[in-house]
Enzyme design. Structure first.
Site, PDB file in Angstrom:
ATOM      1  N   GLU A  76      38.164  48.617  50.494  1.00 30.63           N
ATOM      2  CA  GLU A  76      37.596  48.980  49.187  1.00 30.63           C
ATOM      3  C   GLU A  76      36.330  49.824  49.345  1.00 30.63           C
ATOM      4  O   GLU A  76      36.099  50.762  48.586  1.00 30.63           O
ATOM      5  CB  GLU A  76      37.322  47.695  48.381  1.00 30.63           C
ATOM      6  CG  GLU A  76      38.634  47.033  47.928  1.00 30.63           C
ATOM      7  CD  GLU A  76      38.462  45.620  47.402  1.00 30.63           C
ATOM      8  OE1 GLU A  76      37.809  44.801  48.090  1.00 30.63           O
ATOM      9  OE2 GLU A  76      38.976  45.314  46.309  1.00 30.63           O
ATOM     10  N   GLU A 100      44.201  40.268  50.553  1.00 28.47           N
ATOM     11  CA  GLU A 100      43.670  39.183  49.722  1.00 28.47           C
ATOM     12  C   GLU A 100      44.732  38.188  49.276  1.00 28.47           C
ATOM     13  O   GLU A 100      44.440  36.999  49.103  1.00 28.47           O
ATOM     14  CB  GLU A 100      42.942  39.755  48.488  1.00 28.47           C
ATOM     15  CG  GLU A 100      41.579  40.351  48.782  1.00 28.47           C
ATOM     16  CD  GLU A 100      41.632  41.820  49.160  1.00 28.47           C
ATOM     17  OE1 GLU A 100      42.725  42.324  49.458  1.00 28.47           O
ATOM     18  OE2 GLU A 100      40.573  42.464  49.154  1.00 28.47           O
TER      19      GLU A 100
END
Ligand code: CAA
Length: 260
Positions: free
Chosen positions: A114, A134
């Site tokens: 990210e 995740e």
């Protein structure tokens, strides 16, 4: 600039920022997030810096994500606030007047991927691995990943990466458009510096307006985006560098930029 978990060196208008927690594969804990926030304050206020390169310390990782040991005990409201804080930090990097390059030297996972996606450009070492794992932790990419990944590589592939949690190697990432180029690991820092130097050598008002036209224009309805592009194109003609660039071309000489 001195920080707990960042090393920063500035030369020739290029800031080289190394996330420095190699024992935790440079995972972003609160101190490192605070460092990055302070870094962006400094960088934004320093007119001499044109390009920022982010990389990771050691040979294994760029950034292996948010620090899971910090996240594990959070309650819902704390997790929401933590996600919001990191989103705002990454938005600052994306919206900065400086150009940012991620030099991905190893694992770029979760918050690391990210962070890289918040940068304008990404160069990966051939040994790098990227992903949004995740879902393996029972959470979702919450530091911008569910929004930036589909914008970069398209909805279908983005969903596949996030739903499976699978990593991709550098070549796969390049084919997907997740990274701009792949270089041998030994050449990574030099390649990032070379790219940064090329951009730092351009007239900086034009550089900034190109970034703004792309980033802001993509969020607009198309006819407004074209009008916005024309406005920024017009704005270039208020700069000394537009006069110099075109005059130099017509006089068949190198332009001398003033960055104004
Ligand atoms: N947070 C905290 N510590 C981490 C970490 C992370 N994200 N990633 C690695 N570490 C630590 C490990 O716990 C280990 O510490 P110890 O030596 O104290 O045990 C050390 O770094 C080295 O890691 P490994 O022994 O696991 O190294 P490996 O080579 O066997 O595996 C890896 C490497 C595949 C990257 C593995 O470490 C891994 O899967 N890490 C987690 C990646 C991940 O899930 N990232 C997403 C986090 S969540 C997130 O980022 C949410 C968000 O949206 C922001």
């Amino acid at each position: 600039m001195t920080f707990e978990n960042l090393q920063v060196g500035i030369t020739d208008g290029i800031a080289r920022v190394t996330v420095n927690r190699p024992k935790a594969l440079n995972a972003l804990n609160q101190a490192t997030i605070a460092d990055l926030e302070a870094l962006m304050d400094n960088v934004e206020g320093d007119d001499t810096i044109k390009v920022v390169i982010f990389t990771g310390a050691g040979e294994k990782a760029f950034v292996a994500g948010g620090d899971i040991s910090v996240m594990a005990p959070l309650d819902a409201l704390q997790a929401r606030a933590a996600a919001r804080r990191s989103q705002l930090l990454f938005n600052r990097i994306e919206n900065s007047s400086k150009i940012s390059i991620a030099a991905i030297n190893g694992y770029a996972l979760g918050g690391g991927c990210e962070l890289a996606m918040a940068c304008d450009l990404r160069i990966a070492a051939d040994s790098a691995k990227l992903g949004q794992p995740e879902s393996n932790l029972g959470i979702l990419p919450g530091w911008g990943g569910t929004q930036r990944l589909p914008r970069l590589i398209g909805k279908g592939k983005a969903k596949e990466l996030m739903l499976t949690g699978d990593m991709v190697d550098a070549e796969q990432a390049c084919r997907l458009g997740l990274v701009n180029q792949v270089v041998p690991v030994a050449d990574l820092q030099e390649a990032a510096l070379e790219l940064a130097g090329k951009i730092a050598g351009k007239p900086q008002v034009a550089v900034r307006l190109i970034k703004e036209a792309v980033d802001n224009g993509l969020e607009m309805e198309t006819s407004r985006a074209f009008a916005y592009e024309a406005d920024l194109f017009g704005l270039c003609f208020a700069t000394e560098d537009q006069k110099e660039g075109m005059t130099a071309f017509l006089e068949k000489r190198q332009a001398v930029w003033k960055n104004r």
